[in-house]
Enzyme design. Structure first.
Site, PDB file in Angstrom:
ATOM      1  N   LYS A 108      69.085 112.525  58.453  1.00 28.43           N
ATOM      2  CA  LYS A 108      68.517 112.824  57.088  1.00 28.43           C
ATOM      3  C   LYS A 108      69.580 112.757  56.085  1.00 28.43           C
ATOM      4  O   LYS A 108      69.511 113.265  54.845  1.00 28.43           O
ATOM      5  CB  LYS A 108      67.568 114.098  57.149  1.00 28.43           C
ATOM      6  N   PHE A 118      65.360 121.930  57.220  1.00 29.04           N
ATOM      7  CA  PHE A 118      64.816 122.863  58.448  1.00 29.04           C
ATOM      8  C   PHE A 118      64.647 121.968  59.613  1.00 29.04           C
ATOM      9  O   PHE A 118      64.228 120.770  59.201  1.00 29.04           O
ATOM     10  CB  PHE A 118      63.888 123.845  57.975  1.00 29.04           C
ATOM     11  N   LYS A 152      31.193 112.995  56.207  1.00 27.08           N
ATOM     12  CA  LYS A 152      31.480 113.351  57.460  1.00 27.08           C
ATOM     13  C   LYS A 152      31.281 112.454  58.829  1.00 27.08           C
ATOM     14  O   LYS A 152      30.334 112.210  58.708  1.00 27.08           O
ATOM     15  CB  LYS A 152      30.672 114.646  57.808  1.00 27.08           C
ATOM     16  N   PRO A 169      55.836 109.485  53.403  1.00 26.74           N
ATOM     17  CA  PRO A 169      57.280 109.591  53.148  1.00 26.74           C
ATOM     18  C   PRO A 169      58.133 110.840  53.533  1.00 26.74           C
ATOM     19  O   PRO A 169      57.588 111.896  53.794  1.00 26.74           O
ATOM     20  CB  PRO A 169      57.049 109.637  51.641  1.00 26.74           C
ATOM     21  N   ASP A 170      59.417 110.545  53.915  1.00 27.44           N
ATOM     22  CA  ASP A 170      60.047 111.630  54.279  1.00 27.44           C
ATOM     23  C   ASP A 170      60.777 112.237  52.943  1.00 27.44           C
ATOM     24  O   ASP A 170      61.597 111.822  52.329  1.00 27.44           O
ATOM     25  CB  ASP A 170      61.102 111.143  54.907  1.00 27.44           C
ATOM     26  N   ILE A 171      60.131 113.184  52.477  1.00 24.94           N
ATOM     27  CA  ILE A 171      60.630 113.887  51.042  1.00 24.94           C
ATOM     28  C   ILE A 171      62.158 114.402  51.103  1.00 24.94           C
ATOM     29  O   ILE A 171      62.817 113.960  50.182  1.00 24.94           O
ATOM     30  CB  ILE A 171      59.687 115.147  50.942  1.00 24.94           C
ATOM     31  N   ASN A 201      49.226 121.675  60.703  1.00 28.22           N
ATOM     32  CA  ASN A 201      50.139 122.364  61.817  1.00 28.22           C
ATOM     33  C   ASN A 201      50.119 123.914  61.515  1.00 28.22           C
ATOM     34  O   ASN A 201      49.476 124.529  60.529  1.00 28.22           O
ATOM     35  CB  ASN A 201      51.467 122.004  61.896  1.00 28.22           C
TER      36      ASN A 201
END
Ligand code: PMT
Length: 398
Positions: A344, A326, A291, A308-310, A212
């Site tokens: 969260k 954030f 490739k 995983p959601d750290i 991203n």
């Protein structure tokens, strides 16, 4: 509104003899632009490289070079000139001058001012790489560290003598940052803070990846502000092209899985965890070892699996550190961010619009905690980061 941490700060700039003395003129210009009250004292050797008149014009004040200057009413220039100063910064500081300081010598105005000072002293060394590496200089540096003298640099790179290596004076803008850091209140002294920053890269094949547009600037600003506030800071960073903030220890990672491993190692023993990274929610389930070839006009599907959601993992630890999340949203900022904070289970969440925060130097942030919304406004990321850390310090105090 932009705040200037150096506004009104009383700084004595000492300049010693070396080719980097020309950069002191730019430093004075930047300090004046920030609103600092700058007084300049130069050694005789410095005046061979840049004239006192130049420094006088830039600082808007008399420049001092002579221990026996009759302009000081009681003849105590070596004491008087530093008494109302909050810091003495010597930039450039030559090897010879540092040797004098390390041994308590005072045979000219600047060295006498340093010896008679009551305020902190910061040095920006500048010298040839061999002079810097010489054991005698390193002994002097160690002695000065022992005496609580602060250092800005030196930096590495091409030198005026044609050699390359450590010994260049830090750029004036970087020295300015060190001064700004010096003047920040140490609200988080003794705290250990882990910050994640930047994007993650999830490989598709050896040459392609999912990632991203996070530049890492917000996370690096948070790490810098935490360090400025006196904390011991570990920065777990995705792939970005940014220098590590001074005094921060950095762990480089590429994928979300690597970031998770690095956070697992450091977050259990920290006081505060600030998750600024734009972690990829998904990764390719079976990245190709080779490739990928074009599929002759046919569609190509990639199977993705969740990362995983750290942040959620850290927040659910039995003895969880104080967690700050954030949220970058593209719409319905407050509504989405409030839901994210609840999902969260973090006490504090910084909400920003992706179009405000991604990539640029500025951002606009609203903090969400159990008391409601706190609008930090719009401004440079470092200023917002300082406000965020001030809020964190307030919440930690209870
Ligand atoms: O890097 P810059 O260009 O300066 O841009 C800054 C920023 C916009 C990336 C930054 O300010 C920001 O908003 N970071 C959070 C990005 C985001 O959208 O996160 P999220 O909504 O996907 O996740 C919410 C929170 O969970 C974040 O704290 C995130 O770090 C964390 N998370 C998300 C997914 C995951 N697998 N693990 C996580 O820890």
């Amino acid at each position: 509104m932009t705040t200037t941490p150096l506004k009104g700060r009383k700084i004595l700039l000492g300049i010693t003899g070396g080719i980097a003395a020309y950069k002191a003129a730019e430093l004075v210009r930047l300090l004046k632009k920030e609103g600092a009250d700058v007084r300049v004292a130069m050694t005789e050797a410095a005046a061979h490289f840049v004239t006192p008149v130049t420094l006088q014009a830039l600082s808007g004040a008399a420049v001092w070079t002579d221990l026996w200057d009759s302009r000081v009413a009681d003849g105590m220039g070596h004491i008087e000139l530093s008494r109302d100063r909050e810091i003495i910064l010597v930039a450039p500081a030559s090897a010879d001058f540092m040797a004098k300081l390390a041994h308590g010598l005072a045979d000219d105005l600047l060295s006498t001012l340093c010896l008679a000072r009551r305020c902190p002293l910061m040095l920006a060394p500048a010298m040839n790489v061999e002079m810097w590496q010489n054991p005698a200089t390193q002994r002097n540096v160690a002695a000065l560290y022992e005496d609580d003298v602060l250092f800005a640099g030196p930096a590495a790179g091409d030198q005026a003598c044609g050699e390359t290596g450590l010994g260049r004076m830090e750029d004036p803008a970087d020295i300015l940052e060190e001064l700004e850091a010096f003047f920040q209140p140490k609200r988080l002294a003794g705290k250990r803070i882990v910050v994640t920053a930047g994007p993650t890269e999830e490989p598709v094949d050896p040459v392609r990846m999912l990632t991203n547009a996070s530049s890492g600037k917000m996370g690096y600003a948070v790490a810098r502000a935490a360090r400025e506030a006196g904390a011991e800071v570990t920065l777990v960073s995705g792939p970005v092209a940014l220098p590590t903030p001074p005094g921060v220890s950095r762990v480089n990672v590429r994928t979300a899985a690597e970031m998770f491993e690095a956070v697992k190692k450091s977050a259990k023993s920290c006081d505060v965890f600030i998750s600024v990274a734009a972690v990829a929610d998904y990764r390719v389930k079976n990245p190709s070892g080779q490739k990928l070839k074009k599929a002759n006009g046919k569609d190509l599907s990639l199977q993705l699996e969740e990362n995983p959601d750290i942040l959620a993992w850290v927040a659910s630890l039995p003895k969880a550190p104080f967690c700050v999340g954030f949220a970058a949203e593209s719409e319905k900022l407050l509504q989405n961010a409030k839901e994210k904070r609840a999902r969260k289970k973090v006490p504090l969440l910084a909400a920003n619009l992706a179009q405000d925060g991604l990539g640029g130097e500025d951002n606009a942030i609203v903090l969400l905690d159990e008391r409601g919304e706190h609008d930090l406004g719009r401004g440079p990321k470092i200023e917002l980061a300082r406000k965020l850390l001030e809020h964190v310090a307030g919440m930690l105090k209870g």
